[in-house]
Motif scaffolding. Structure first.
Motif, PDB file in Angstrom:
ATOM      1  N   ALA A 107       8.792  17.123  -4.334  1.00 52.47           N
ATOM      2  CA  ALA A 107       7.745  17.466  -5.209  1.00 52.47           C
ATOM      3  C   ALA A 107       7.231  16.407  -6.068  1.00 52.47           C
ATOM      4  CB  ALA A 107       8.671  18.420  -6.319  1.00 52.47           C
ATOM      5  N   GLU A 108       7.975  15.372  -6.328  1.00 49.67           N
ATOM      6  CA  GLU A 108       7.450  14.333  -6.863  1.00 49.67           C
ATOM      7  C   GLU A 108       6.349  13.581  -5.866  1.00 49.67           C
ATOM      8  OE1 GLU A 108      10.825  12.744  -9.614  1.00 49.67           O
ATOM      9  OE2 GLU A 108      10.973  12.207  -7.443  1.00 49.67           O
ATOM     10  N   ALA A 109       6.757  13.512  -4.791  1.00 52.23           N
ATOM     11  CA  ALA A 109       5.744  13.070  -3.464  1.00 52.23           C
ATOM     12  C   ALA A 109       4.574  13.690  -3.612  1.00 52.23           C
ATOM     13  CB  ALA A 109       6.544  12.811  -2.373  1.00 52.23           C
ATOM     14  N   LYS A 110       4.603  14.858  -3.450  1.00 54.86           N
ATOM     15  CA  LYS A 110       3.581  15.887  -3.238  1.00 54.86           C
ATOM     16  C   LYS A 110       2.657  15.490  -4.591  1.00 54.86           C
ATOM     17  CE  LYS A 110       2.231  20.738  -2.757  1.00 54.86           C
ATOM     18  NZ  LYS A 110       2.784  22.171  -2.414  1.00 54.86           N
ATOM     19  N   LYS A 111       3.020  15.672  -5.782  1.00 47.32           N
ATOM     20  CA  LYS A 111       2.208  15.631  -6.936  1.00 47.32           C
ATOM     21  C   LYS A 111       1.546  13.977  -6.832  1.00 47.32           C
ATOM     22  CE  LYS A 111       2.351  15.104 -11.918  1.00 47.32           C
ATOM     23  NZ  LYS A 111       0.918  15.172 -12.080  1.00 47.32           N
ATOM     24  N   LYS A 112       2.111  12.929  -6.494  1.00 46.28           N
ATOM     25  CA  LYS A 112       1.485  11.617  -6.367  1.00 46.28           C
ATOM     26  C   LYS A 112       0.434  11.628  -5.208  1.00 46.28           C
ATOM     27  CE  LYS A 112       5.089   9.303  -8.580  1.00 46.28           C
ATOM     28  NZ  LYS A 112       6.193   8.400  -8.440  1.00 46.28           N
ATOM     29  N   ASN A 166      -1.189  14.172  -4.117  1.00 42.83           N
ATOM     30  CA  ASN A 166      -2.365  15.071  -4.485  1.00 42.83           C
ATOM     31  C   ASN A 166      -3.167  14.325  -5.532  1.00 42.83           C
ATOM     32  OD1 ASN A 166      -2.072  17.126  -2.802  1.00 42.83           O
ATOM     33  ND2 ASN A 166      -0.573  18.130  -4.032  1.00 42.83           N
ATOM     34  N   ASP A 167      -2.482  13.477  -6.553  1.00 43.06           N
ATOM     35  CA  ASP A 167      -3.172  12.914  -7.499  1.00 43.06           C
ATOM     36  C   ASP A 167      -3.509  11.383  -7.354  1.00 43.06           C
ATOM     37  OD1 ASP A 167      -2.494  15.135  -9.124  1.00 43.06           O
ATOM     38  OD2 ASP A 167      -0.912  14.203 -10.198  1.00 43.06           O
ATOM     39  N   SER A 168      -3.473  10.854  -6.156  1.00 48.75           N
ATOM     40  CA  SER A 168      -3.492   9.440  -5.579  1.00 48.75           C
ATOM     41  C   SER A 168      -4.936   9.215  -5.629  1.00 48.75           C
ATOM     42  CB  SER A 168      -2.866   9.099  -4.284  1.00 48.75           C
ATOM     43  OG  SER A 168      -3.154   7.742  -3.848  1.00 48.75           O
ATOM     44  N   GLN A 169      -5.371   8.151  -6.338  1.00 49.06           N
ATOM     45  CA  GLN A 169      -6.907   7.668  -6.370  1.00 49.06           C
ATOM     46  C   GLN A 169      -6.870   6.114  -6.413  1.00 49.06           C
ATOM     47  OE1 GLN A 169      -9.429   9.464  -8.993  1.00 49.06           O
ATOM     48  NE2 GLN A 169      -9.052  11.466  -8.399  1.00 49.06           N
ATOM     49  N   ASP A 170      -7.193   5.472  -5.357  1.00 45.46           N
ATOM     50  CA  ASP A 170      -7.424   4.035  -5.379  1.00 45.46           C
ATOM     51  C   ASP A 170      -8.529   3.802  -4.447  1.00 45.46           C
ATOM     52  OD1 ASP A 170      -7.012   1.407  -4.766  1.00 45.46           O
ATOM     53  OD2 ASP A 170      -4.573   1.772  -3.902  1.00 45.46           O
ATOM     54  N   ASN A 171      -9.276   2.753  -5.254  1.00 49.28           N
ATOM     55  CA  ASN A 171     -10.520   2.121  -4.835  1.00 49.28           C
ATOM     56  C   ASN A 171     -10.494   1.724  -3.266  1.00 49.28           C
ATOM     57  OD1 ASN A 171     -11.882   3.526  -7.029  1.00 49.28           O
ATOM     58  ND2 ASN A 171     -11.663   1.325  -8.012  1.00 49.28           N
ATOM     59  N   LYS A 172      -9.151   1.022  -2.976  1.00 46.21           N
ATOM     60  CA  LYS A 172      -8.875   0.204  -1.771  1.00 46.21           C
ATOM     61  C   LYS A 172      -8.836   1.149  -0.782  1.00 46.21           C
ATOM     62  CE  LYS A 172      -7.424  -3.669  -4.214  1.00 46.21           C
ATOM     63  NZ  LYS A 172      -6.383  -4.673  -4.362  1.00 46.21           N
ATOM     64  N   LEU A 215       0.806  -1.152  -0.004  1.00 48.18           N
ATOM     65  CA  LEU A 215       0.014   0.106  -0.012  1.00 48.18           C
ATOM     66  C   LEU A 215       0.881   1.195   0.004  1.00 48.18           C
ATOM     67  CD1 LEU A 215      -2.808   1.345   0.260  1.00 48.18           C
ATOM     68  CD2 LEU A 215      -2.574   1.184   2.575  1.00 48.18           C
ATOM     69  N   GLY A 216       1.989   1.292   0.856  1.00 41.10           N
ATOM     70  CA  GLY A 216       2.647   2.544   0.828  1.00 41.10           C
ATOM     71  C   GLY A 216       3.735   2.607  -0.534  1.00 41.10           C
ATOM     72  N   LEU A 217       3.909   1.580  -0.967  1.00 42.26           N
ATOM     73  CA  LEU A 217       4.734   1.681  -2.291  1.00 42.26           C
ATOM     74  C   LEU A 217       3.694   2.081  -3.515  1.00 42.26           C
ATOM     75  CD1 LEU A 217       7.083  -1.366  -2.200  1.00 42.26           C
ATOM     76  CD2 LEU A 217       7.519   0.926  -1.826  1.00 42.26           C
ATOM     77  N   ASN A 218       2.262   1.563  -3.379  1.00 45.53           N
ATOM     78  CA  ASN A 218       1.389   2.156  -4.239  1.00 45.53           C
ATOM     79  C   ASN A 218       1.188   3.692  -4.135  1.00 45.53           C
ATOM     80  OD1 ASN A 218      -0.644   1.809  -6.264  1.00 45.53           O
ATOM     81  ND2 ASN A 218      -2.278   1.885  -4.678  1.00 45.53           N
ATOM     82  N   VAL A 219       1.065   4.145  -3.044  1.00 49.91           N
ATOM     83  CA  VAL A 219       1.050   5.687  -2.821  1.00 49.91           C
ATOM     84  C   VAL A 219       2.296   6.254  -3.409  1.00 49.91           C
ATOM     85  CG1 VAL A 219       0.722   7.441  -1.209  1.00 49.91           C
ATOM     86  CG2 VAL A 219      -0.469   5.243  -1.023  1.00 49.91           C
ATOM     87  N   GLN A 220       3.458   5.921  -2.991  1.00 46.13           N
ATOM     88  CA  GLN A 220       4.769   6.258  -3.458  1.00 46.13           C
ATOM     89  C   GLN A 220       5.340   5.655  -4.510  1.00 46.13           C
ATOM     90  OE1 GLN A 220       5.640   9.422  -2.842  1.00 46.13           O
ATOM     91  NE2 GLN A 220       3.718   9.623  -1.903  1.00 46.13           N
ATOM     92  N   VAL A 244       5.616  18.789   6.104  1.00 51.13           N
ATOM     93  CA  VAL A 244       5.543  17.231   5.848  1.00 51.13           C
ATOM     94  C   VAL A 244       4.074  17.226   4.954  1.00 51.13           C
ATOM     95  CG1 VAL A 244       6.190  16.456   7.837  1.00 51.13           C
ATOM     96  CG2 VAL A 244       3.995  16.829   7.750  1.00 51.13           C
ATOM     97  N   LEU A 245       4.003  16.391   3.892  1.00 47.67           N
ATOM     98  CA  LEU A 245       3.101  16.050   3.278  1.00 47.67           C
ATOM     99  C   LEU A 245       2.182  15.092   4.062  1.00 47.67           C
ATOM    100  CD1 LEU A 245       4.735  15.063  -0.028  1.00 47.67           C
ATOM    101  CD2 LEU A 245       3.136  17.200   0.463  1.00 47.67           C
ATOM    102  N   PHE A 246       0.767  15.057   3.846  1.00 43.60           N
ATOM    103  CA  PHE A 246       0.078  14.096   4.674  1.00 43.60           C
ATOM    104  C   PHE A 246      -0.868  13.336   3.806  1.00 43.60           C
ATOM    105  CE2 PHE A 246      -2.355  17.841   5.778  1.00 43.60           C
ATOM    106  CZ  PHE A 246      -3.559  17.278   5.839  1.00 43.60           C
ATOM    107  N   MET A 247      -1.507  12.471   4.300  1.00 41.99           N
ATOM    108  CA  MET A 247      -2.832  11.827   3.752  1.00 41.99           C
ATOM    109  C   MET A 247      -3.186  10.993   4.551  1.00 41.99           C
ATOM    110  SD  MET A 247      -3.592   9.927  -0.084  1.00 41.99           S
ATOM    111  CE  MET A 247      -2.218   8.665  -0.206  1.00 41.99           C
ATOM    112  N   GLU A 248      -4.690  11.237   4.949  1.00 40.28           N
ATOM    113  CA  GLU A 248      -5.458  10.470   5.965  1.00 40.28           C
ATOM    114  C   GLU A 248      -6.619   9.505   5.160  1.00 40.28           C
ATOM    115  OE1 GLU A 248      -6.508  13.465   8.769  1.00 40.28           O
ATOM    116  OE2 GLU A 248      -4.423  13.187   9.714  1.00 40.28           O
TER     117      GLU A 248
END
Length: 164
Positions: A78-83, A85-91, A13-18, A107-111
């Motif tokens: 910058a690459e992490a931020k783009k990913k 912000n653009d991350s969409q996963d049904n799971k 999951l972590g690798l999918n996000v990044q 820090v970038l964050f996603m919850e």
């Protein structure tokens, strides 16, 4: 054995996000750098009364299900931020994402929430720049409805890796 499968699910999951897109010449070089970075020990403080180490940077609790994981990834902020912000996963259902300051560090964050082995988990992901081509990812997951001490332990572990 379930703990190991659960930890590998979280790693995936972590690798999918990044996704691993370093600015190296070949895919093999990228993968080699990613594996090298992910194998590096991250200085992290984890409550070992609640979590058991399954790898040097991954800690799990079986009941309730909870995970703490930290890893370095070959990616610029910058690459992490783009990913993120653009991350969409049904799971993975995103509740909030963006940037904030923790311990004086941007820090970038996603919850959000995800499901593993039929259990719904609250997830928190942080990304901190280490240098211009490397970030530190912190992932904390805890079963919905778990005792607050697990969420507090995840927050304390995040604070131990997010520092100037």
């Amino acid at each position: 054995m379930k703990k190991i499968y659960f930890a590998f699910f979280l790693l995936a999951l972590g690798l999918n996000v990044q996704a691993q897109e370093a600015t190296l010449k070949s895919d093999q070089d990228k993968q080699a750098r990613a594996m090298e970075l992910m194998s590096e020990k991250v200085d992290i403080k984890v409550d070992e009364n609640l979590f058991m180490a399954v790898t040097p940077n991954t800690y799990v609790s079986e009941s309730p299900k909870a995970v703490i994981m930290a890893m370095k990834v070959p990616e610029s902020y910058a690459e992490a931020k783009k990913k993120i912000n653009d991350s969409q996963d049904n799971k993975f259902k995103v509740k909030d994402r963006g940037e904030k300051t923790i311990n004086g560090v941007n820090v970038l964050f996603m919850e959000g929430t995800s499901e593993a082995e039929g259990v719904t988990l609250n997830n928190t992901i942080y990304c901190v720049a280490i240098d211009e081509n490397t970030c530190l990812m912190f992932i904390g997951m805890v079963e919905v409805g778990a005792d607050a001490k697990y969420t507090e332990a995840i927050t304390e572990a995040a604070n131990s890796v997010i520092k100037k």
